[in-house]
Design an enzyme around this catalytic site. Structure first.
Site, PDB file in Angstrom:
ATOM      1  CG  ASP A 109     -24.066 -10.373  63.765  1.00 47.24           C
ATOM      2  OD1 ASP A 109     -23.437 -11.298  62.848  1.00 47.24           O
ATOM      3  OD2 ASP A 109     -23.946  -9.200  63.748  1.00 47.24           O
ATOM      4  CD  GLU A 176     -20.478  -7.372  59.637  1.00 47.04           C
ATOM      5  OE1 GLU A 176     -19.585  -6.942  58.550  1.00 47.04           O
ATOM      6  OE2 GLU A 176     -20.009  -8.169  60.598  1.00 47.04           O
TER       7      GLU A 176
HETATM    8 ZN   LIG Z   1     -17.622  -6.723  62.704  1.00 47.08          ZN
END
Ligand SMILES: [Zn+2]
Length: 510
Positions: A109, A176
């Site tokens: 992401d 993340e």
């Molecule tokens: Zn990163």
């Protein structure tokens, strides 16, 4: 991700800058070989394919499927889990089956942030990779090199490794940037490797060995809006053009937060009524702009204008680096908006100004490194309530909790509620691993200079890995990136072959 530590840069490259390559029209050093240029092309080509797939945090279905397809098309074993994490398994080179397996990890992401006025649609549009000398960038949006380039490096190693290697596990995690829910949900029995290389760092001359933990504290303050008295004058007070930055990495750079500047300006001023307030866009970034709708009595208009002018002049002295900082006060188009009472409005900005912003404690172990910090990422209001999204970071779990409790206490004192969410563990530094030694040895062998070691005041998924795989040796490396989480994000191209060659060397190190 960049941290405070003593660093010795690879001088060789600096000396050779200034020669122009016809194919790319970029500054390349004579030290760069054809193989390096070929690697740059291969890694960037994979990165461009990744950038064609929209992948904001929590919108990872397409990129997860793309990764599974990529592996399948190459006959590699691949699996994905309920969190959309993808694991690609690459068999060891013949004869290397007994070596300890190595895990290469990046996250799929990205932070989707764009400059004001950009029409980019992150749910649909590909992100262009624009060459700009020895850098690539996007146009008015985040580039997605954090951490799309980590994926591209790992996949290019799988495809183009020129040296034998042990079994590789390429782990690409989801989410993340928002909650680390991918790493948090990872099955503790999934990985078989004993060495773990995270590719989410942002300085090619530094190996990262530790990271701060973090958590979100979301506040909600009831803020009832009622019709304004006719004699009130409504303005839009706007702060914009701030540098902003990563709320972990840049928190020690004296960068003002637009949400705080608005609150400070209104704090203790003449009576005003809030018609609305919006600032920031992502929880882990220092807000670059914010706007508040405020209504004042006719008799206070001149005082308001003077206050804004004085505050702006003072802010320019406090934050000399903020060349683009702009404070504007304009009459609102719609003067008939409902507003909060003067008392409730004053209470709201008092709360905003009371919440700790910036570094709250410095590390005793690492000189100049923030130990604990907090940032107000997003402020939004509706006709019923004010929502404040804050993000705390710390190397110490007890200090992290204490900071969050302090914020909860401020919220309570203002009549607001607060919840904690998305906490993730710190990654304690360990300088005693074979992997760490292999990284240092490989770097000085390849580049003839020592590599710097750092601990970062930002989040890395490695904290979860350290908690789930206590015996795992863990390091984090990555090519040079600047201005991550902002529309000025850029990637240093010549650091790609450097990082790739280092990675290949480390993967096969004893
Ligand atoms: Zn990163």
């Amino acid at each position: 991700m960049l941290a405070k530590s003593l660093r010795i840069r690879a001088l060789a490259r600096g000396l050779c800058a200034g020669l122009t390559c016809l194919a790319h029209g970029v500054g390349v050093s004579s030290a760069q070989t054809g193989a390096d240029l070929e690697l740059e092309r291969a890694i960037l080509s994979t990165f461009e394919q990744i950038n064609a797939v929209p992948r904001c945090s929590k919108d990872e279905a397409r990129i997860s499927a793309w990764l599974v397809e990529w592996a399948g098309a190459r006959g590699l074993a691949v699996s994905s889990d309920a969190h959309r994490n993808v694991l690609i398994t690459v068999p060891a080179t013949a004869g290397w089956e007994d070596r300890p397996g190595v895990v290469l990890q990046a996250h799929m992401d990205m932070v989707c942030a764009k400059a004001e006025g950009s029409a980019h649609d992150f749910t649909r549009d590909p992100i262009p990779v624009i060459r700009d000398g020895d850098w690539v960038r996007a146009t008015g949006t985040t580039l997605g090199a954090d951490d799309g380039i980590g994926i591209a490096l790992a996949l290019t190693l799988v495809e183009r490794a020129t040296k034998p290697h042990p079994k590789l596990e390429v782990l690409i995690t989801a989410d993340e940037e928002k909650d680390m829910s991918g790493a948090a949900g990872l099955d503790p029995g999934l990985l078989t490797g004993t060495r773990y290389i995270n590719l989410d760092s942002e300085d090619d001359a530094t190996v990262t060995l530790g990271a701060a933990g973090g958590l979100h504290t979301d506040i909600e303050l009831p803020l009832a809006m009622t019709p304004l008295a006719a004699e009130m004058t409504v303005f839009d007070l706007k702060v914009s053009g701030l540098l902003g930055g990563h709320s972990g990495l840049d928190i020690d750079k004296n960068r003002p937060n637009a949400n705080i500047l608005i609150a400070e300006l209104l704090l203790g001023a003449f009576p005003f009524q809030l018609t609305g307030i919006e600032g920031g866009g992502v929880a882990n970034a220092i807000a670059t702009s914010a706007v508040a709708g405020i209504a004042v009595a006719a008799g206070d208009v001149a005082a308001l204008e003077r206050r804004v002018a004085d505050f702006a002049a003072d802010a320019r002295v406090r934050y000399p680096a903020e060349a683009g900082m702009t404070l504007t006060l304009t009459r609102a188009a719609n003067a008939l908006q409902p507003a909060a009472s003067a008392e409730a409005s004053a209470n709201a900005v008092r709360l905003l100004a009371a919440i700790p912003q910036g570094v709250t404690a410095w590390s005793e172990e690492f000189d100049g490194l923030p130990e604990s910090s907090s940032n107000i990422g997003i402020v939004t209001s509706t006709d019923r309530a004010l929502a404040i999204a804050t993000f705390q970071r710390s190397f110490r779990a007890d200090h992290l909790q204490a900071l969050a409790q302090r914020i909860a206490a401020h919220a309570r004192a203002a009549g607001a509620t607060s919840i904690q969410r998305g906490s993730f563990p710190a990654w304690p530094p360990n300088t005693g691993t074979g992997l760490y030694r292999a990284v240092l040895a490989s770097y000085s062998k390849l580049f003839g200079a020592p590599m710097a070691t750092s601990v970062v005041h930002a989040g890395l998924e490695c904290g979860y890995i350290a908690a789930k795989y206590p015996a795992m040796e863990i390091v984090s490396i990555g090519p040079t990136l600047e201005n991550v989480h902002t529309s000025n994000e850029r990637l240093k191209v010549s650091s790609l072959p450097k990082l790739w060659n280092l990675l290949q060397e480390v993967v096969q190190a004893p």
